[in-house]
Write an enzyme that holds these catalytic residues in place. Structure first.
Site, short mmCIF file in Angstrom:
data_model
loop_
_atom_site.label_atom_id
_atom_site.label_comp_id
_atom_site.label_asym_id
_atom_site.label_seq_id
_atom_site.Cartn_x
_atom_site.Cartn_y
_atom_site.Cartn_z
N ASP A 182 0.82 -1.21 0.00
CA ASP A 182 0.00 0.00 0.00
C ASP A 182 0.86 1.28 0.00
OD1 ASP A 182 -2.44 1.30 0.05
OD2 ASP A 182 -3.23 0.12 1.71
N ASP A 210 -9.98 3.64 -3.57
CA ASP A 210 -10.69 2.45 -3.07
C ASP A 210 -12.10 2.32 -3.63
OD1 ASP A 210 -8.42 2.31 -1.58
OD2 ASP A 210 -9.44 2.07 0.34
C1 GLA Z 1 -5.92 1.42 1.47
C2 GLA Z 1 -6.04 0.47 0.30
C3 GLA Z 1 -7.16 -0.53 0.58
C4 GLA Z 1 -6.88 -1.27 1.88
C5 GLA Z 1 -6.68 -0.29 3.02
C6 GLA Z 1 -6.19 -0.95 4.29
O1 GLA Z 1 -7.03 2.25 1.57
O2 GLA Z 1 -6.28 1.14 -0.90
O3 GLA Z 1 -7.30 -1.44 -0.49
O4 GLA Z 1 -5.74 -2.08 1.73
O5 GLA Z 1 -5.74 0.73 2.69
O6 GLA Z 1 -6.02 -0.05 5.34
#
Ligand code: GLA
Length: 375
Positions: free
Chosen positions: A126, A183
């Site tokens: 990430d 996301d």
């Molecule tokens: C980010 C990523 C997500 C997930 C969260 C976890 O937002 O884009 O896909 O992995 O972190 O905290």
């Protein structure tokens, strides 16, 4: 290691978020085998953020939370492997993960070794809390090197949400897939925004390094971390899944698969859609119909001289999507036509060698696999 096809599996984040634990992972692995999901191609079981203690151990290593993972990660990974599945985990390029757990900035080689020791086959990486003064390309390159240095084959799934024009450098950085957007949530608008944002960028996605539009929300039914009750039904799930397959996306299930309704299990295992997703030529789709009205159609070459013709209604009202042969340069006088078979209903149409229009309910789609035929 080369990844020739977009990876398929399950990831804990969309449903479980903070509430991930060993029992969920074990039951998910069990169910993936019993339900036929594994045999359909879903092989990675990936634990996302929130599995660790807030502090590293005395040796500097990440420590799995013993309340959530009492058997430890190696035992869990052994269990997943015993089911004929592969084991995935998560870390982050910043100084802390998105949920503020230990992260791998400047600890890449140590953490990669920890993951290798745990038997990890897939690492999602990430981008939260990344220093503004640091270089993202260097950070992802460094983790790719660290993973390779362990001597274990580990799929490297970069997740910097498409920032810094990631598609232009991530292949050379060493990742096997790269998140290209923010996301997803369980909303049809999120599905469309994500997908539309990548249409021009899909050319960068190819064997070795794939575009990743985020985990699936198919069948979440309003439950869980990114669930939104009432915003998506079976039609929205169907169109979401079809769009991800059309675009050759990684298929990481985000639902609580143990509770998938039979219709949703059927959708995830639709052979024709999976064949489209996993097609070895990995070609992006192109627009084949009208470009206004929010009702596009797409043409996509497949291997074995086949192709896809897919019609969508993204609008909130019923309406028609159409195929305009001239848009893809198909001459109606060529002496060839298209024999089409719809992947949800089995309906057969053709030979088509001219304009074609399809009426669709709001948010619905139909997807044909086609073959050329001499007229
Ligand atoms: C980010 C990523 C997500 C997930 C969260 C976890 O937002 O884009 O896909 O992995 O972190 O905290």
């Amino acid at each position: 290691m080369i990844i020739n096809k977009p990876p398929m599996g399950w990831n804990s984040w969309n449903t479980f978020g903070w509430n991930i634990n060993e029992q969920v992972v074990r039951e998910t692995a069990d169910y993936m085998v019993e339900s036929g999901l594994r045999d359909a191609g879903y092989e990675y079981v990936v634990i996302d953020d929130c599995y660790a203690l807030r502090d590293r151990g005395p040796d500097g290593r990440i420590v799995p939370d013993p309340d959530k993972f009492p058997s430890g990660m190696k035992a869990l990974s052994d269990y997943v492997h015993s089911k004929g599945l592969k084991f995935g985990m998560y870390s982050c390029a910043g100084i802390m993960t998105c949920a503020w757990y230990p992260s791998s900035y400047d600890k890449e080689f140590l953490d990669a070794q920890t993951f290798a020791d745990w038997g990890v086959d897939y690492l999602k990486y990430d981008f939260c809390n990344f220093p503004k003064t640091a270089d993202p390309r260097m950070a992802y390159t460094r983790m790719a090197m660290a993973l390779k240095a362990t001597g274990r084959d580990i799929v490297f799934s970069a997740c910097n949400w498409g920032e810094f024009e990631v598609e232009k450098w991530i292949r050379s950085a060493g990742a096997h897939l790269y998140r290209s957007t923010g996301d997803i949530g369980e909303r049809f608008s999120a599905v469309l925004n994500i997908c539309n944002s990548q249409y021009e960028k899909m050319r960068y996605s190819a064997p070795g390094c794939f575009n990743d539009m985020d985990m699936l929300i198919v069948g979440m039914d309003g439950v869980g971390n990114v669930g939104h009750p009432g915003l998506c039904g079976d039609t929205e799930y169907k169109t979401h899944f079809a769009l991800w397959c059309l675009n050759g996306q990684p298929l990481m299930m985000g639902s609580d698969v143990r509770r998938l309704r039979p219709e949703m299990l059927k959708l995830h295992t639709n052979k024709d859609l999976l064949r489209i997703d996993q097609d070895e030529e990995c070609r992006p789709p192109m627009i084949a119909g009208k470009v206004w009205d929010n009702r596009p159609s797409y043409f996509k070459h497949l291997s074995d001289r086949q192709f896809v013709l897919a019609f969508f209604n993204f609008a909130d009202e019923p309406g028609n999507s159409d195929f305009r042969p001239w848009n893809i340069g198909f001459p109606t006088t060529a002496g060839f036509g298209m024999n089409l078979r719809e992947v949800f209903t089995g309906e057969v149409v053709g030979p088509v060698n001219d304009y074609m229009s399809v009426d669709l309910a709001p948010h619905d789609c139909c997807v044909f696999i086609g073959e050329w035929v001499a007229l």
